[in-house]
Design an enzyme around this catalytic site. Structure first.
Site, PDB file in Angstrom:
ATOM      1  N   GLU A 115       0.837  -1.204   0.000  1.00 19.53           N
ATOM      2  CA  GLU A 115       0.000   0.000   0.000  1.00 19.53           C
ATOM      3  C   GLU A 115       0.873   1.256   0.000  1.00 19.53           C
ATOM      4  O   GLU A 115       1.958   1.268   0.584  1.00 19.53           O
ATOM      5  CB  GLU A 115      -0.937  -0.021   1.208  1.00 19.53           C
ATOM      6  CG  GLU A 115      -1.931  -1.189   1.128  1.00 19.53           C
ATOM      7  CD  GLU A 115      -2.979  -1.163   2.224  1.00 19.53           C
ATOM      8  OE1 GLU A 115      -4.167  -1.352   1.909  1.00 19.53           O
ATOM      9  OE2 GLU A 115      -2.596  -0.941   3.380  1.00 19.53           O
ATOM     10  N   CYS A 135       6.420  -6.844   7.185  1.00 17.18           N
ATOM     11  CA  CYS A 135       7.504  -6.175   7.903  1.00 17.18           C
ATOM     12  C   CYS A 135       8.359  -7.169   8.681  1.00 17.18           C
ATOM     13  O   CYS A 135       7.861  -8.185   9.170  1.00 17.18           O
ATOM     14  CB  CYS A 135       6.944  -5.140   8.888  1.00 17.18           C
ATOM     15  SG  CYS A 135       8.251  -4.156   9.645  1.00 17.18           S
ATOM     16  N   CYS A 368      -1.977   6.406   9.664  1.00 15.12           N
ATOM     17  CA  CYS A 368      -0.728   5.837  10.198  1.00 15.12           C
ATOM     18  C   CYS A 368      -1.004   4.540  10.955  1.00 15.12           C
ATOM     19  O   CYS A 368      -1.888   4.475  11.790  1.00 15.12           O
ATOM     20  CB  CYS A 368      -0.072   6.833  11.139  1.00 15.12           C
ATOM     21  SG  CYS A 368       0.245   8.388  10.329  1.00 15.12           S
TER      22      CYS A 368
END
Ligand code: SF4
Length: 393
Positions: A115, A135, A368
């Site tokens: 994204e 991640c 975020c």
């Protein structure tokens, strides 16, 4: 990856060589492009000039078709088209929030998806770029942290996100048009999916392309790399990229930071602050940004605020307070507005800018810590996955 697991070599420094088949010029450094042109028939003494010409077509004018490169001989353009491609990630979905924020889901080699978020603001526009699929780390307040690392992005897939956004914004200038300083995409933040310092070389090369004066020409002061605290790579960021630095700080004790940002068990608050105090690029005009997510009854007390300003004493800094953005299954709640304001007040009175980040794109899960793609680490070995991306050893 739990923080106690040793961070294995294959995540940190992947050998890189040119992939088989038509070579994608996007993401190659100038030297690598020169080598590739010579390896595919361009006379050595012309190669530097050809790199300059092709570079401008790709990164200044946004051209993807060799035939449009009119300052190159027709025969040479045909040769290039045989051996090379100019490819950027494919846009799978494009969502626009009621506040103007745009979120792109893009597909890269191997069918993986990441994204990318564009945040328009008064007089500037920021692109939040991803550096990994999933991640390496598992920060507990972050949606991406629930997605296992699938692989690092190549430099082409990182700068490709900038090019895709420029396509969508219509930001490429008319060929030959005089330079126009106004920009819709004026800033890049490496705050998307992934820990950029666990993909250092690709992030470095991509940002150097973004900063190159004959292409996208973004000033290093308009590029911010955010790290969760990969201490050994912090100094290199200054030396080899030279961009602004942000740190996912989020806690004022090791006990709490170990839970929120598990890499803290590897390099704790003291080690991180020492690296930041030694960051060569820090000054009053180039402050380090401390990102601090506001989590109800976890890290938002007045004591936390006082401890925070004590910890960063002596570091030219600004503190970005980020009201927590919930995601499906998230174990935390956002602090109340009054609590956030009280926290900001303490920091401000201590002499630090403490802007409270306005959540953007919440209605499209673009805020975020909300990013995650459906790509799961399939039953493929890491070798298979990197081979797909041409990063195979
Ligand atoms: S905050 Fe950054 S480093 Fe931590 S899990 Fe999320 S993407 Fe990874």
């Amino acid at each position: 990856m739990s923080a106690s697991a040793p961070i294995t070599q294959d995540v940190m420094t992947l050998p890189r060589k040119l992939p088989e088949g038509p070579i994608n010029l996007v993401g190659l450094t100038r030297d690598a492009m020169r080598d590739a042109l010579i390896a595919n028939g361009t006379p050595e003494k012309q190669a530097k000039m050809r790199v300059g010409q092709i570079w401008q077509w790709i990164y200044q004018w946004g051209v993807r078709d060799f035939d449009a490169m009119t300052n190159l001989a027709k025969a040479y353009r045909a040769e290039l088209a045989e051996k090379f491609v100019i490819e950027v990630p494919e846009v799978v979905t494009r969502k626009v929030s009621e506040d103007g924020t745009r979120k792109y889901l893009v597909r890269i080699a191997g069918g993986h998806e990441v994204e990318v978020v564009y945040i328009p603001e008064e007089g500037r526009g920021t692109l939040c770029v991803s550096s990994q699929v999933g991640c390496t780390l598992t920060c507990s307040f972050c949606h991406t942290g629930t997605q296992k690392l699938v692989r690092n992005l190549t430099a082409g897939e990182i700068i490709g996100q900038v090019m895709v956004a420029r396509d969508d914004l219509g930001e490429w200038p008319e060929i030959g048009a005089p330079k126009d300083e106004t920009r819709l995409l004026s800033n890049i933040v490496l705050m998307g999916m992934g820990e950029p310092l666990y993909n250092f070389e690709n992030v470095r090369d991509a940002m150097k392309i973004a900063m190159d004066a004959e292409g996208i020409q973004l000033s290093r002061r308009r590029i911010t790399l955010s790290t969760s605290g990969v201490v050994p790579e912090i100094h290199r960021t200054a030396a080899e990229i030279g961009c602004q630095l942000a740190v996912s700080f989020h806690a004022t004790t090791d006990e709490v930071r170990n839970k929120l940002v598990p890499i803290n068990k590897r390099w704790n608050i003291e080690a991180l602050l020492d690296a930041l105090k030694a960051y060569p690029k820090v000054s009053n005009s180039e402050r380090i940004t401390f990102e601090y997510v506001m989590l109800k009854d976890v890290n938002d007390s007045d004591e936390d605020a006082h401890r925070l300003v004590k910890l960063i004493e002596g570091i030219p800094a600004k503190i970005n307070l980020i009201p927590f953005n919930e995601w499906p299954g998230s174990p935390y709640e956002r602090s109340s507005n009054n609590r956030i304001r009280a926290f900001a007040d303490i920091i401000y009175k201590a002499g630090y800018a403490s802007p409270i980040r306005t959540p953007r794109g919440e209605d499209i899960m673009a805020a975020c810590g909300q990013l995650k793609s459906a790509t799961e680490r399939a039953r493929k070995s890491r070798k298979q996955i990197e081979a797909e991306a041409g990063m195979g050893g």
